[in-house]
Each structure stands twice: as structure tokens, then as C-alpha cells.
Scaffold this active site. Structure first.
Site, short mmCIF file in Angstrom:
data_model
loop_
_atom_site.label_atom_id
_atom_site.label_comp_id
_atom_site.label_asym_id
_atom_site.label_seq_id
_atom_site.Cartn_x
_atom_site.Cartn_y
_atom_site.Cartn_z
N GLY A 60 0.78 -1.25 0.00
CA GLY A 60 0.00 0.00 0.00
C GLY A 60 0.80 1.28 0.00
O GLY A 60 0.33 2.32 -0.46
N GLU A 118 3.21 3.66 6.42
CA GLU A 118 2.00 2.90 6.07
C GLU A 118 1.08 3.76 5.22
O GLU A 118 1.14 4.99 5.29
CB GLU A 118 1.25 2.52 7.35
CG GLU A 118 1.37 1.05 7.74
CD GLU A 118 0.46 0.13 6.95
OE1 GLU A 118 0.30 0.32 5.72
OE2 GLU A 118 -0.09 -0.80 7.56
N ASP A 122 -6.21 1.95 10.28
CA ASP A 122 -7.64 1.64 10.37
C ASP A 122 -7.92 1.19 11.81
O ASP A 122 -8.11 2.03 12.69
CB ASP A 122 -7.93 0.56 9.31
CG ASP A 122 -9.39 0.28 9.11
OD1 ASP A 122 -10.17 1.23 9.05
OD2 ASP A 122 -9.76 -0.90 8.98
N LYS A 150 -8.04 6.76 9.78
CA LYS A 150 -9.50 6.67 9.93
C LYS A 150 -9.79 6.53 11.41
O LYS A 150 -9.98 5.42 11.92
CB LYS A 150 -9.98 5.36 9.26
CG LYS A 150 -10.58 5.50 7.90
CD LYS A 150 -11.19 4.16 7.52
CE LYS A 150 -11.07 3.90 6.05
NZ LYS A 150 -11.51 2.54 5.69
N PHE A 171 -14.60 3.33 2.45
CA PHE A 171 -13.53 2.55 1.84
C PHE A 171 -12.90 3.34 0.70
O PHE A 171 -13.57 3.67 -0.28
CB PHE A 171 -14.01 1.19 1.35
CG PHE A 171 -12.87 0.24 1.20
CD1 PHE A 171 -12.36 -0.44 2.29
CD2 PHE A 171 -12.24 0.09 -0.02
CE1 PHE A 171 -11.25 -1.26 2.17
CE2 PHE A 171 -11.13 -0.73 -0.15
CZ PHE A 171 -10.64 -1.41 0.95
P1 IMP Z 1 -5.29 -1.91 10.48
O1 IMP Z 1 -4.37 -2.94 11.05
O2 IMP Z 1 -6.73 -2.27 10.70
O3 IMP Z 1 -4.98 -0.51 10.93
O4 IMP Z 1 -5.14 -2.07 8.92
C1 IMP Z 1 -4.57 -1.17 8.10
C2 IMP Z 1 -4.54 -1.78 6.70
O5 IMP Z 1 -5.88 -2.06 6.23
C3 IMP Z 1 -3.97 -0.79 5.72
O6 IMP Z 1 -2.58 -0.93 5.61
C4 IMP Z 1 -4.70 -1.14 4.45
O7 IMP Z 1 -4.00 -2.16 3.77
C5 IMP Z 1 -6.03 -1.67 4.89
N1 IMP Z 1 -7.11 -0.65 4.79
C6 IMP Z 1 -7.78 -0.08 5.80
N2 IMP Z 1 -8.71 0.80 5.36
C7 IMP Z 1 -8.58 0.81 4.01
C8 IMP Z 1 -9.26 1.54 2.96
O8 IMP Z 1 -10.15 2.37 3.16
N3 IMP Z 1 -8.85 1.26 1.69
C9 IMP Z 1 -7.88 0.37 1.40
N4 IMP Z 1 -7.21 -0.33 2.35
C10 IMP Z 1 -7.57 -0.12 3.64
MG MG Z 2 -1.47 -2.05 3.98
#
Ligand code: IMP
Ligand code: MG
Length: 199
Positions: A60, A118, A122, A150, A171
Site C-alpha cells: 500500500g 504505512e 484503520d 481513519k 472505503f
Molecule cells: P489496520 O491494522 O486495521 O490498521 O489495517 C490497516 C490496513 O488495512 C492498511 O494498511 C490497508 O492495507 C487496509 N485498509 C484499511 N482501510 C482501508 C481503505 O479504506 N482502503 C484500502 N485499504 C484499507
Molecule cells: Mg497495507
């Protein structure tokens, strides 16, 4: 070469509900983040001869890292890593399995200031685990940089040192961010039409 009407009418952005950040806006956001990083590490690198290591989390962050490093006005090293969790229910360690590209030694160098880059925070689980794992490796410092946050979705508190912008709980895709591995190549960031992932 034969011209195909299908090719001419194809447009990746047809799947986008709304553009959140244009390429120009992203350029400004990335410039701000780069300035923060430059200010924070100028003395460490230029006076104390420490290393600055920008570590992109794949896939990403690939566009973000590429633009970010061009705007950081300091000598630095670039590394990439893949992070995979052991799974939420099977671990109590809170650690993450990290695969580093060319030069894993840089993560354990006591002279290295690591900046993990990163695409988006999320739930916070990925970055929180990366931080825990990397802080045990004996480097000089580990800090976190994310293009987007987010905040409404946060489950685990995570200290983001360098942030691009907050985004709503939608998303989003583009500029590295994917849905099912697509849309990473778009030069802007937009909200994906619901019909694309609800079908
Ligand atoms: P976390 O461990 O839940 O914070 O996950 C973060 C990862 O989820 C990011 O590195 C993205 O790969 C993916 N992700 C979270 N939200 C989105 C989005 O809105 N679009 C695309 N990928 C997302
Ligand atoms: Mg990612």
C-alpha cells in the site's frame, strides 16, 4: 496496431463515487509530511551522524514512499517490508511476522532511526504490532508515519508521529490503496462505489 474501442472507453475512475484527494492535493499533503520528518531528524542525521531509514510497508505504501523520499531533504536509506500477523486468535504476544527486503540488518542497527511508512491506519492493529516488534530490535528509534488515518475505526491506540490527513469511515482506493489488489495505480484517492464491493 489495432485500436480496440473497449480500451479507449475504459477508465479506472468510473468505479469511484467521489474524489477525496486529487494528485495536486496529495502532493501538498506529502510535502507537509516530508517537512515534518526533515525537521525532526535534521540534527540526528546532520549533527549526530545517525541514520534515517524510511521503511515502507508493502504494497500500500509504494506510491507514498516514492513521493515522500523525494521531498525529504536529508540523506536516508530506503527499505521495504511485508508484515503478516499471526492471526488475532492464535497469539498473545502482539507481535507480527516481518519480512524485510534487501537489508534486514538496518532494523537492528543501534544508529538507525526507523520511520515505518504505512498507507492508512484503520483498526491500528498492524502498526501497533509492528511498533512492538521493531522496538525490541535495538535500533536508535522507531517512529510511525501514515498517509491517512481513519480515527473512527480505531480499536488499538497507536501513536502516529507523522500523519498526512484524516479520512472519513469510507472505503478509499488509489495512490497505493487497493480493493482486491486493484486501483493502486490511480494517481488520486477516492471513495469506491459501494456496488463494486457489495456485489
Ligand atoms: P489496520 O491494522 O486495521 O490498521 O489495517 C490497516 C490496513 O488495512 C492498511 O494498511 C490497508 O492495507 C487496509 N485498509 C484499511 N482501510 C482501508 C481503505 O479504506 N482502503 C484500502 N485499504 C484499507
Ligand atoms: Mg497495507
Amino acid at each position: 496496431m489495432k485500436t480496440d474501442n473497449k480500451l479507449l472507453s475504459y477508465n479506472l475512475s468510473d468505479d469511484i463515487e467521489k474524489v477525496l484527494f486529487s494528485a495536486e492535493e496529495l502532493d501538498e499533503i506529502v510535502g507537509n509530511v516530508a517537512n515534518q520528518i526533515t525537521e525532526r531528524f535534521a540534527d540526528s542525521v546532520l549533527v549526530n551522524n545517525e541514520k534515517l531509514v524510511i521503511v515502507g510497508v508493502l504494497n500500500g505504501s509504494f506510491q507514498f514512499v516514492s513521493d515522500l523520499v523525494k521531498k525529504i531533504n536529508l540523506p536516508l536509506e530506503i527499505e521495504f517490508m511485508f508484515a503478516s500477523s499471526y492471526g488475532r486468535n492464535t497469539t498473545t504476544s502482539g507481535e507480527v511476522n516481518i519480512k524485510v527486503g534487501k537489508n534486514p540488518d538496518v532494523l537492528v542497527d543501534s544508529n538507525s532511526n526507523i520511520v515505518i511508512v504505512e498507507d492508512i491506519v484503520d483498526s491500528g492493529r498492524t502498526l501497533s504490532k509492528l511498533l512492538t516488534t521493531l522496538r525490541k530490535k535495538g535500533n536508535k528509534s522507531v517512529s510511525l508515519c501514515a498517509l491517512f488515518d481513519k480515527p473512527e475505526r480505531r480499536e488499538v491506540e497507536v501513536p502516529v508521529d507523522f500523519l498526512g490527513a484524516k479520512v472519513p469511515d469510507e472505503f478509499i482506493v488509489g495512490y497505493g490503496l487497493d480493493y482486491a489488489e486493484k486501483y493502486r495505480n490511480m494517481p488520486f484517492v477516492g471513495i469506491l462505489k459501494r456496488e463494486i464491493y457489495e456485489n
